[in-house]
Design an enzyme around this catalytic site. Structure first.
Site: not given
Ligand code: URA
Length: 240
Positions: A108
């Site tokens: 993310d």
């Molecule tokens: N899980 C999440 O919530 N965010 C990420 O970036 C990777 C795994």
């Protein structure tokens, strides 16, 4: 070689994405839009994707990046935000190759940590395929205290909105000032999965960092820094 493999080994994208491109009419063989997803490329064929002629790359590049927060894991962003490829392009050792690389899976915008980038479409396909259940470990700083009961819920699987997560490994490392630092290893890659898992037990994530990708560790790689995969790491990935 089957057309989707030909596209993947040309470093355009994974085999799965290649199938989408074929369906979308973006792939031409000898100037004709390809209709047959199972087409076998023969010597002398000229293959183009979105108007660019492609050719299989023999020597691949494998880069590990410690992705900082506030950077997106894709090649381009409509909102003009900084992307992981912008970071790679600024690195003089890989500037010329950067635009051919693509990330293996996603992190993310607000997540930092280990991200593999390569032009090896076959390896990407393998590592992101759900059947391989490739483990990824995160350090999550979450609000509140993670009780033993909550740990067990996370281990056994929680509903993150129509999907129950599979078995995870969970270890609370520290509890301080009404926050907990938890190490969690998951084997799937649903959108915002770790954040949703902690929300499901009532402890929203404050900070999230991926510290390992299978057996490959982030180690002391600084945020925004890159390094090449070692031969041993590459061998490991090829054999998972
Ligand atoms: N899980 C999440 O919530 N965010 C990420 O970036 C990777 C795994």
């Amino acid at each position: 070689m089957r057309i989707n493999k030909y596209i993947a080994t040309s470093g355009v994208c994974s085999r799965r994405k290649a199938d989408d491109l074929i369906q979308a009419g973006q792939v031409k063989v000898n100037g004709e839009v390809l209709k047959e997803a199972g087409y076998q490329v023969v010597d002398g064929d000229i293959v183009s994707v979105s108007g660019n002629v492609i050719q299989p790359i023999k020597k691949y590049t494998y880069i590990l990046l410690n992705k900082p927060k506030g950077v997106i894991t894709s090649a381009k962003d409509d909102k003009g935000r900084r992307t992981v490829l912008d970071i790679l392009s600024e690195n003089p050792d890989i500037t010329d190759k950067a635009r051919r690389l693509f990330p293996v899976g996603r992190l993310d915008f607000d997540t930092s940590g280990i991200l593999l980038l390569t032009d090896d479409g076959d390896l990407t396909f393998k590592l992101t395929h759900p059947k391989h259940e490739f483990p990824k470990t995160y350090h999550a700083l979450v609000q509140g205290v993670i009780s033993r009961e909550k740990e067990l819920k996370l281990v056994r699987g929680v509903d993150i909105g129509g999907f129950v997560t599979s078995k995870a490994r969970v270890k609370t490392m520290r509890i301080k000032s009404n926050t907990s630092l938890v190490e969690i290893t998951i084997h799937e890659g649903k959108n915002r999965q770790v954040r949703k898992m902690f929300e499901a037990v009532g402890n929203p994530v404050i900070e999230l960092k991926r510290v390992s990708f299978g057996q490959i560790q982030l180690g002391h790689l600084k945020e925004g820094a890159v390094r090449k995969l070692t031969t041993r790491e590459l061998e490991y990935l090829r054999n998972v």
